[in-house]
Motif scaffolding. Structure first.
Motif, mmCIF file in Angstrom:
data_model
loop_
_atom_site.group_PDB
_atom_site.id
_atom_site.type_symbol
_atom_site.label_atom_id
_atom_site.label_comp_id
_atom_site.label_asym_id
_atom_site.label_seq_id
_atom_site.Cartn_x
_atom_site.Cartn_y
_atom_site.Cartn_z
ATOM 1 N N ALA A 14 0.692 -1.395 -0.218
ATOM 2 C CA ALA A 14 -0.089 -0.098 -0.287
ATOM 3 C C ALA A 14 0.949 1.327 0.047
ATOM 4 O O ALA A 14 0.548 2.347 -0.702
ATOM 5 N N ILE A 15 1.983 1.222 0.746
ATOM 6 C CA ILE A 15 2.894 2.327 0.820
ATOM 7 C C ILE A 15 3.709 2.719 -0.532
ATOM 8 O O ILE A 15 3.620 3.594 -1.127
ATOM 9 N N LEU A 16 4.193 1.689 -1.331
ATOM 10 C CA LEU A 16 4.541 1.793 -2.646
ATOM 11 C C LEU A 16 3.582 2.001 -3.782
ATOM 12 O O LEU A 16 3.991 2.940 -4.493
ATOM 13 N N ALA A 17 2.328 1.397 -3.440
ATOM 14 C CA ALA A 17 1.346 1.763 -4.533
ATOM 15 C C ALA A 17 1.042 3.392 -4.456
ATOM 16 O O ALA A 17 0.909 4.095 -5.420
ATOM 17 N N GLY A 18 0.849 3.723 -3.201
ATOM 18 C CA GLY A 18 0.422 5.377 -3.236
ATOM 19 C C GLY A 18 1.598 6.132 -3.501
ATOM 20 O O GLY A 18 1.406 6.987 -4.247
ATOM 21 N N SER A 19 2.756 6.065 -3.018
ATOM 22 C CA SER A 19 3.819 6.989 -3.318
ATOM 23 C C SER A 19 4.428 6.823 -4.643
ATOM 24 O O SER A 19 4.417 7.981 -5.161
ATOM 25 N N SER A 20 4.209 5.741 -5.224
ATOM 26 C CA SER A 20 4.602 5.816 -6.761
ATOM 27 C C SER A 20 3.648 6.446 -7.528
ATOM 28 O O SER A 20 3.775 7.118 -8.796
ATOM 29 N N ARG A 21 2.273 6.020 -7.303
ATOM 30 C CA ARG A 21 1.079 6.833 -8.017
ATOM 31 C C ARG A 21 1.236 8.092 -7.930
ATOM 32 O O ARG A 21 1.097 8.987 -8.860
ATOM 33 N N LEU A 23 0.589 4.477 7.167
ATOM 34 C CA LEU A 23 -0.513 4.481 6.395
ATOM 35 C C LEU A 23 -1.410 5.509 6.996
ATOM 36 O O LEU A 23 -2.282 6.014 6.187
ATOM 37 N N THR A 24 -1.448 5.699 8.117
ATOM 38 C CA THR A 24 -2.423 6.696 8.747
ATOM 39 C C THR A 24 -2.037 7.973 8.194
ATOM 40 O O THR A 24 -2.982 8.867 7.813
ATOM 41 N N LEU A 25 -0.654 8.561 8.174
ATOM 42 C CA LEU A 25 -0.370 9.534 7.330
ATOM 43 C C LEU A 25 -0.820 9.720 5.982
ATOM 44 O O LEU A 25 -1.431 10.695 5.337
ATOM 45 N N MET A 26 -0.819 8.677 5.185
ATOM 46 C CA MET A 26 -1.167 8.640 3.812
ATOM 47 C C MET A 26 -2.439 8.795 3.711
ATOM 48 O O MET A 26 -3.175 9.138 2.539
ATOM 49 N N SER A 27 -3.541 8.177 4.660
ATOM 50 C CA SER A 27 -5.065 8.243 4.504
ATOM 51 C C SER A 27 -5.275 9.730 4.493
ATOM 52 O O SER A 27 -6.707 9.615 4.147
ATOM 53 N N ARG A 28 -4.524 10.565 5.053
ATOM 54 C CA ARG A 28 -5.239 12.033 4.810
ATOM 55 C C ARG A 28 -5.416 12.597 3.489
ATOM 56 O O ARG A 28 -5.995 13.779 3.409
ATOM 57 N N PHE A 29 -4.662 11.927 2.416
ATOM 58 C CA PHE A 29 -4.545 12.528 1.131
ATOM 59 C C PHE A 29 -5.043 11.517 0.054
ATOM 60 O O PHE A 29 -4.846 10.455 0.131
ATOM 61 N N PRO A 30 -5.722 11.898 -0.771
ATOM 62 C CA PRO A 30 -6.205 11.101 -2.045
ATOM 63 C C PRO A 30 -5.238 10.761 -3.046
ATOM 64 O O PRO A 30 -5.680 9.715 -3.568
ATOM 65 N N ASP A 31 -4.130 11.263 -3.131
ATOM 66 C CA ASP A 31 -3.268 11.395 -4.136
ATOM 67 C C ASP A 31 -2.285 10.209 -3.986
ATOM 68 O O ASP A 31 -1.252 10.281 -4.923
ATOM 69 N N GLY A 32 -1.967 9.728 -2.468
ATOM 70 C CA GLY A 32 -0.974 8.735 -2.553
ATOM 71 C C GLY A 32 0.177 9.355 -1.683
ATOM 72 O O GLY A 32 0.937 8.689 -1.277
#
Length: 468
Positions: A61-68, A416-425
């Motif tokens: 999930a971290i890789l998918a979001g950050s690369s996107r 993942l909690t940090l990433m959940s704040r933003f829709p773009d990854g």
């Protein structure tokens, strides 16, 4: 965790779409391998990794979001034109201009080649074109391939790391590159690796280059408050990748030896100076000429005891997957004193301002205690979660309680909690959370290498990480 496409482990996903077309770049060929000594990755021998274990789901999930995020909105905002020679405009030659797109390329190639790419906002076809643009341009602009002093990079304090990221991305994407692009990548990496083999037991490069050690054998502190551990192991990374990618290169043996030397120098502590232990043919007591960490496993950087630089030994542990991609064992030197440093994170008590003590890792919490403060910001859970995972996968938490797997869950759930704040990854909001201008790229680069380590450890053919 976002829904991801099914694993298409070894197939790249098309080439039509954004900012140019695949036809504009020419069809890739296999001819370059004989000229540039590169042995491509034999993906067919490495099995597959579904990523359905708990740690795998988190890192995926971290890789998918950050690369996107990086190959999507970040790329679109940064690279808006081709230059007359057909390459994208990198907008400079400094760290921002080179390291950041190189880290983005590593994340994107990892996601695309392993089927973990999330195409919800940009198709895999368009992501492939953008990723190739980054790789081909970065390699072409290196001084090994570029005589223009206004646009070339290389031969700098940190450029071995930039070359490592670019070359790793290119190796993962090898079948998508043409002969010229492949040759550029090989020339770039060999140039930086050759530069690093001119050093000796005291200097990184020659007798007047950058220091290998913060503290000399005689007790002289050469660089007060500034361990050389990180520089040593990022330089080692370039050497290891060169030796693995180009095993038949005339200089491969020199790169291999220097890699081991820098790994041992990076993690050297005072006790090593009298140790009779021999690692990868090097006797510590006779070869080491200084130290970078304390006997208790801590180190200093930015004039303070700095946990963020303790977990920078992730770069040493990444050598496991680099060698495993070629079905080779990594040097045992990469594991030297990792257990010592991890114990200092988990078990060593430090005083609290209001009284009492705590380890750097706070009990049952994702919070980190910085004994002397943190000058980089406030939110770094994945820096630690990434290291926790690597320590778990390499079994370097022996005798440490709680074990690294428990900390990985805490830290990566916080990520993942940090990433959940933003829709773009992306991960970060206010700059105060992480003041580094490449903060999103650093997350992505760690996620890609953590994922590859998981892939090589937990794939369907068995654990490919071996140390010798």
């Amino acid at each position: 965790m976002p829904a991801l496409p099914p694993l298409s482990r070894r197939r790249f996903l098309g080439t039509a779409g954004a900012l140019g077309t695949a036809a504009a770049f020419g069809a890739p060929t296999a001819a370059g391998a004989a000229q540039n000594h590169v042995v491509p990755i034999d993906w067919g021998s490495l099995g597959s990794y579904p990523g359905t274990d708990a740690a795998g789901e988190r890192v995926t999930a971290i890789l998918a979001g950050s690369s996107r995020y990086l190959i999507g909105p970040w790329y679109a905002g940064m690279y808006t034109r081709y230059l007359p020679d057909g390459y994208i405009d990198l907008r400079g030659t400094d760290e921002r201009a080179i390291r950041l797109p190189a880290m983005a390329a590593v994340a994107a190639t990892t996601a695309l080649t392993t089927g973990t790419y999330d195409p919800r906002t940009l198709s895999a076809a368009n992501a492939t074109i953008r990723t190739r643009n980054l790789i081909r341009t970065l390699a072409a602009r290196h001084r090994a391939n570029n005589a223009d002093t206004a646009t070339r990079w290389g031969n700098g304090w940190q450029t071995a790391l930039w070359a490592y990221y670019t070359a790793l991305a290119g190796w993962l994407f090898w079948e998508k590159l043409d002969t010229t692009e492949r040759d550029h990548l090989a020339a770039m990496l060999a140039w930086e690796a050759d530069r690093l083999t001119t050093g000796n037991g005291v200097h990184l490069i020659g007798t007047g280059g950058d220091q290998l050690y913060m503290t000399r054998r005689d007790g002289t502190v050469v660089t007060p408050g500034d361990s050389k551990a990180e520089e040593d192991n990022w330089s080692a990374a370039a050497l290891s990748l060169a030796a693995v990618m180009m095993p038949n290169h005339p200089n491969a043996a020199r790169w291999t030896r220097r890699n081991v030397e820098l790994l041992l120098a990076a993690a050297a502590c005072p006790q090593d100076l009298t140790s009779n232990e021999t690692i990868n043919g090097i006797r510590l007591s006779t070869w080491l000429q200084g130290t970078n960490i304390a006997d208790d496993g801590t180190l200093q950087n930015h004039a303070r005891l700095h946990p963020l630089y303790m977990v920078a030994f992730d770069q040493s542990l990444y050598q496991g997957f680099v060698f495993a991609l070629a079905n080779r064992p990594a040097p045992r030197a990469a594991l030297h004193n990792i257990n010592r440093t991890y114990a200092a994170l988990v078990d060593k008590p430090f005083p609290l301002p209001g009284g009492g003590t705590t380890p750097i890792y706070r009990e049952n919490s994702a919070e980190i205690h910085y004994p002397e403060g943190n000058d980089w910001g406030t939110h770094f859970p994945f820096y630690f979660g990434n290291f926790d995972l690597l320590v778990t996968l390499t079994s370097q938490d022996t005798g440490i309680d709680p074990p690294a797997a428990q900390w990985e869950r805490l830290h990566n759930e916080a990520q993942l909690t940090l990433m959940s704040r933003f829709p773009d990854g992306r991960t970060y909001g206010p700059t105060t959370e992480n003041t580094y201008y490449g903060r999103e790229h650093r997350i992505a680069a760690m996620a890609s290498q953590a994922y590859l380590t998981l892939f090589l450890t937990r794939n369907t053919t068995g654990n490919r990480l071996h140390w010798a």
